[in-house]
Design a protein around this motif. Structure first.
Motif, PDB file in Angstrom:
ATOM      1  N   GLU A 161       0.822  -1.217   0.000  1.00  0.00           N
ATOM      2  CA  GLU A 161       0.000   0.000   0.000  1.00  0.00           C
ATOM      3  C   GLU A 161       0.854   1.264   0.000  1.00  0.00           C
ATOM      4  OE1 GLU A 161      -3.123  -0.113  -0.359  1.00  0.00           O
ATOM      5  OE2 GLU A 161      -3.728  -2.124   0.266  1.00  0.00           O
ATOM      6  N   SER A 207       0.843   4.021  -1.805  1.00  0.00           N
ATOM      7  CA  SER A 207       0.110   5.282  -1.925  1.00  0.00           C
ATOM      8  C   SER A 207      -0.543   5.668  -0.601  1.00  0.00           C
ATOM      9  CB  SER A 207      -0.961   5.168  -3.012  1.00  0.00           C
ATOM     10  OG  SER A 207      -0.372   4.966  -4.279  1.00  0.00           O
ATOM     11  N   LYS A 208      -1.106   4.694   0.102  1.00  0.00           N
ATOM     12  CA  LYS A 208      -1.760   4.974   1.378  1.00  0.00           C
ATOM     13  C   LYS A 208      -0.767   5.478   2.413  1.00  0.00           C
ATOM     14  CE  LYS A 208      -5.715   1.825   1.063  1.00  0.00           C
ATOM     15  NZ  LYS A 208      -6.415   0.669   1.693  1.00  0.00           N
ATOM     16  N   THR A 252       1.782   7.258   2.040  1.00  0.00           N
ATOM     17  CA  THR A 252       2.178   8.660   1.828  1.00  0.00           C
ATOM     18  C   THR A 252       1.224   9.641   2.494  1.00  0.00           C
ATOM     19  OG1 THR A 252       0.958   8.803  -0.274  1.00  0.00           O
ATOM     20  CG2 THR A 252       3.263   8.083  -0.377  1.00  0.00           C
ATOM     21  N   THR A 253       0.036   9.181   2.895  1.00  0.00           N
ATOM     22  CA  THR A 253      -0.948  10.062   3.544  1.00  0.00           C
ATOM     23  C   THR A 253      -1.133   9.732   5.023  1.00  0.00           C
ATOM     24  OG1 THR A 253      -2.830   8.631   2.972  1.00  0.00           O
ATOM     25  CG2 THR A 253      -2.181  10.302   1.353  1.00  0.00           C
ATOM     26  N   LYS A 263       8.092   8.938   3.621  1.00  0.00           N
ATOM     27  CA  LYS A 263       6.923   9.343   2.838  1.00  0.00           C
ATOM     28  C   LYS A 263       7.347  10.070   1.564  1.00  0.00           C
ATOM     29  CE  LYS A 263       3.457  11.120   5.091  1.00  0.00           C
ATOM     30  NZ  LYS A 263       2.656  11.935   6.044  1.00  0.00           N
ATOM     31  N   SER A 272       6.543   8.793  -2.120  1.00  0.00           N
ATOM     32  CA  SER A 272       5.835   9.681  -3.046  1.00  0.00           C
ATOM     33  C   SER A 272       6.542   9.727  -4.388  1.00  0.00           C
ATOM     34  CB  SER A 272       5.736  11.086  -2.452  1.00  0.00           C
ATOM     35  OG  SER A 272       4.943  11.084  -1.286  1.00  0.00           O
ATOM     36  N   VAL A 332       5.794   6.446  -6.160  1.00  0.00           N
ATOM     37  CA  VAL A 332       4.411   6.414  -6.645  1.00  0.00           C
ATOM     38  C   VAL A 332       4.251   7.321  -7.862  1.00  0.00           C
ATOM     39  CG1 VAL A 332       2.022   7.010  -6.081  1.00  0.00           C
ATOM     40  CG2 VAL A 332       3.434   5.789  -4.411  1.00  0.00           C
ATOM     41  N   ALA A 333       4.860   8.515  -7.799  1.00  0.00           N
ATOM     42  CA  ALA A 333       4.787   9.442  -8.930  1.00  0.00           C
ATOM     43  C   ALA A 333       5.436   8.852 -10.162  1.00  0.00           C
ATOM     44  CB  ALA A 333       5.466  10.764  -8.558  1.00  0.00           C
ATOM     45  N   GLN A 375       3.317   6.430 -11.952  1.00  0.00           N
ATOM     46  CA  GLN A 375       2.264   7.052 -12.756  1.00  0.00           C
ATOM     47  C   GLN A 375       2.808   7.565 -14.081  1.00  0.00           C
ATOM     48  OE1 GLN A 375       0.909  10.010  -9.988  1.00  0.00           O
ATOM     49  NE2 GLN A 375      -0.417   8.591  -8.871  1.00  0.00           N
TER      50      GLN A 375
END
Length: 283
Positions: A32, A34-35, A37-38, A71, A75, A78-79, A82
């Motif tokens: 997880e 992406s999760k 990172t928040t 984080k 990030s 994850v970026a 994409q």
């Protein structure tokens, strides 16, 4: 860690060398990203079932200054995912050849190491017992697991075992209807949720047919008294195109079972030589 933008690749490479708590944290992050990172460090600690200080220590362990740095690194990963096409696991379309090779090697080695640790010598010996004692054997896998099933079936026939071969699951199920307590059903499935696998397992249980499972960690199948479960452990997060690490781990177990079975077979060298000599007649 030399490059904070390759955190996911780094975690995949070192996860097998981490402690149990650290592996729990690493797997959660890999599954997880992406999760994470928040989240706060306290949020992640609760999800992983560890203390907040364990999260901070984990960050230091992987070469980061703290959770905020983790984080930021995630990030970036994850970026990148994409922007670049994800080919398999943490391998992207813009990775250089050397990095692809290293990532693939790390993935396979991790799967082999985790799978070896996940199966005791006692379990493996019991699995060989079932193979040796069986009059007839059905080895059933679907998709990528079918390739592993066919390979293992071919090897066992060289030892003189009566193995039902073929890639048609329907044919295997039809043959299973003629099996009894003196035979063996060997089911290979990482998810353990494939319909053909569940149907075969249910029938075998209803009729007392000994069953050997080779499944992944997420399966809900719990072995009964006349059954045995072996584990295939492979961390292929995000994208599991072709299930490469999974198939590597499955083949490692079936190859090991073949060698252990061969140790017990009488006059094994001559059996294999006779099989090869007959095949050579058509070359």
């Amino acid at each position: 860690m030399q490059n904070a933008q390759n955190l996911i690749s780094h975690l995949n490479a070192i996860v097998e060398d981490l402690s149990q708590n650290e592996q729990r944290i690493a797997h959660w992050i890999l599954n997880e990203p992406s999760k994470v990172t928040t989240m706060t460090s306290q949020d992640l600690a609760q999800q992983c079932g560890v203390s907040q200080s364990s999260i901070i220590k984990f960050c230091k362990k992987v070469g980061l200054s703290g959770f905020p740095a983790l984080k930021i690194a995630l990030s970036a990963d994850v970026a990148r995912a994409q922007d670049a096409e994800q080919i398999h696991g943490d391998i992207f379309s813009d990775d250089p050849l050397s990095e692809v090779a290293q990532k693939m090697y790390n993935s396979k080695v991790a799967a082999l190491s985790e799978t070896l640790r996940g199966n005791s010598s006692e379990q493996l010996a019991q699995a060989v017992d079932k193979l040796v004692e069986a009059n007839r054997i059905i080895i059933l896998g679907v998709g990528g697991s079918a390739l592993v099933a066919a390979d293992f079936a071919s090897k066992l026939t060289k030892l003189g075992k009566a193995v039902v071969q073929g890639n048609d699951a329907h044919v295997h199920l039809a043959n299973l209807a003629r099996f009894d307590e003196n035979d063996l059903l060997f089911l290979i499935s990482y998810s353990g949720k494939t319909k053909e696998i569940l149907v075969a397992s249910d029938y075998a249980r209803q009729h007392g047919i000994p069953t050997l499972y080779l499944v992944g960690p997420g399966t809900n199948i719990e072995p009964m008294a006349h059954e045995l479960r072996l584990r295939c452990l492979a961390s292929e997060n995000l994208v599991r195109s072709s299930s490469i690490a999974t198939r590597t781990a499955q083949l490692a177990i079936t190859d090991l079972l073949f060698i252990l079975h061969a140790q017990r077979a009488e006059d094994m060298p001559s059996k294999i030589q006779d099989s090869q000599a007959l095949v050579n007649r058509i070359k």
